[in-house]
Design an enzyme around this catalytic site. Structure first.
Site, PDB file in Angstrom:
ATOM      1  N   GLU A   1       0.569   6.705  -6.700  1.00  0.00           N
ATOM      2  CA  GLU A   1      -0.560   7.652  -6.749  1.00  0.00           C
ATOM      3  C   GLU A   1      -0.059   9.093  -6.738  1.00  0.00           C
ATOM      4  O   GLU A   1      -0.552   9.939  -7.498  1.00  0.00           O
ATOM      5  CB  GLU A   1      -1.467   7.383  -5.550  1.00  0.00           C
ATOM      6  CG  GLU A   1      -2.655   8.327  -5.421  1.00  0.00           C
ATOM      7  CD  GLU A   1      -3.395   8.077  -4.123  1.00  0.00           C
ATOM      8  OE1 GLU A   1      -3.577   9.039  -3.352  1.00  0.00           O
ATOM      9  OE2 GLU A   1      -3.777   6.917  -3.866  1.00  0.00           O
TER      10      GLU A   1
ATOM     11  N   LYS B   1       0.830  -1.208   0.000  1.00  0.00           N
ATOM     12  CA  LYS B   1       0.000   0.000   0.000  1.00  0.00           C
ATOM     13  C   LYS B   1       0.867   1.260   0.000  1.00  0.00           C
ATOM     14  O   LYS B   1       0.522   2.275  -0.624  1.00  0.00           O
ATOM     15  CB  LYS B   1      -0.918  -0.001   1.225  1.00  0.00           C
ATOM     16  CG  LYS B   1      -1.821   1.246   1.351  1.00  0.00           C
ATOM     17  CD  LYS B   1      -2.692   1.453   0.128  1.00  0.00           C
ATOM     18  CE  LYS B   1      -3.876   2.366   0.370  1.00  0.00           C
ATOM     19  NZ  LYS B   1      -3.604   3.643   1.014  1.00  0.00           N
TER      20      LYS B   1
END
Length: 341
Positions: free
Chosen positions: A195, A188
């Site tokens: 991102e 993550k």
């Protein structure tokens, strides 16, 4: 299945709703009675007291912690003091993966299973589902199976990759046991670094489009700024919202992030309601730190992280230092971005 959700914020509340709609029994804890109120009205069992919450559950218990990373440690310690051997704690916050390694070891000494789970989906997760990245023991993650199936988007969320056949894998359904303790948060962490870079690329691209009308404006020159050699090369008045709509259809840069950008530009083409101050919650920094440890070059992710620092004014003093040096060695006066002194 029965599950306790620790945290009734934007993510925890909607994850609780999705689980309940999927037929699970969800007990929700939050220190704020106000945060719990809407969930209580919807029929979920809510608690402001951890001891009462744990007492209401059937062992072996599953508790999913969905709170900001900075508060996870205290919350897990408080929760663990009420749990028993073979209970499971899932950390679904954006915790540092090294903290997950340490917490898993500490929980193991008490006989409690600790699973770290990176969760992506944001405020749209209730409808779209959540992408789940898990670390921990195989036994603990397997016990979470029905919960993961409900929270994840499912195989229909994306076309199957060419060459894949047979029953869909867990990854195709939207969740993955990534490895031992810390693996979920590590994946993550890198996800969020990517991102950062994607968001920065879109932002920079649309900023170039927005300034492509340079030749349409009167801009007096000055001795301090390099002039544009051919102003007639920049006579474009692009509508960013329309370009975003265009790129959403058939373009290789199409993505959900672009869809969200198009929504924002349609609602406010100049984005006047925003100041442009972009926070970073830690994952980008940790991604860059891991890259340094591993000697893996990440120039794009690093630049995206630094641009977030700059957006908050952290580069202002550096800019003043540059200005001071130019003035000192060459007597150069400051000028604004148009070239006017």
């Amino acid at each position: 299945m029965q599950l306790a959700m620790i945290g009734a914020g934007r993510m925890g509340a909607d994850m609780s709703r999705r689980l309940r709609r999927g037929g699970h029994e969800v007990l929700v804890h939050d220190l704020s009675a106000e945060a719990l109120e809407p969930l209580g009205r919807e029929g979920l069992d809510t608690y402001t007291d951890l001891e009462s919450l744990v007492a209401a559950m059937d062992p072996p218990r599953i508790a999913w912690v969905m709170i900001p990373a900075g508060h996870v440690g205290d919350a897990v310690d408080a929760l663990a003091s009420h749990l028993d051997t073979d209970d499971i704690v899932v950390d679904g916050g954006n915790s540092w993966y090294r903290d997950a390694i340490d917490r898993a070891a500490a929980m193991a000494q008490r006989g409690i299973h600790y699973v770290d789970c990176g969760v992506s989906g944001g405020v749209f997760g209730l409808q779209r589902g959540y992408c789940l990245m898990l670390g921990g023991s195989e036994a603990a993650v397997s016990r979470l199976g029905p919960i993961l199936e409900t929270l994840a988007p499912g195989v229909d969320a994306a076309p199957r990759t060419r060459g894949r056949d047979g029953p869909p894998s867990p990854a195709e359904r939207g969740y993955l046991h990534c490895g031992q303790a810390g693996a979920g948060h590590f994946v993550k962490m890198v996800h969020n670094g990517v991102e950062y870079a994607l968001m920065a690329a879109y932002a920079e691209g649309f900023n170039i489009l927005r300034h492509a009308d340079l030749g349409l404006e009167e801009q007096p020159g000055d001795a301090e700024s390099t002039p544009v050699r051919d102003r007639t090369a920049y006579l474009y008045d692009f509508e960013a919202a329309e370009v975003a709509e265009l790129w959403r259809r058939g373009s290789v840069v199409g993505s959900w992030l672009l869809d969200l950008t198009a929504d924002a530009l349609h609602a406010d083409p100049e984005l006047d309601g925003l100041e442009g101050r972009v926070s970073d919650s830690g994952e980008g920094r940790w991604t860059v730190q891991a890259a340094v440890d591993l000697a893996v070059p990440t120039p794009v992710i690093s630049a995206a992280l630094y641009s977030r620092f700059a957006s908050r004014g952290e580069a202002d003093f550096a800019g003043r230092v540059l200005s001071a040096m130019r003035k000192e060695f060459g007597g150069h006066a400051e000028s604004d971005r148009t070239g006017a002194a």
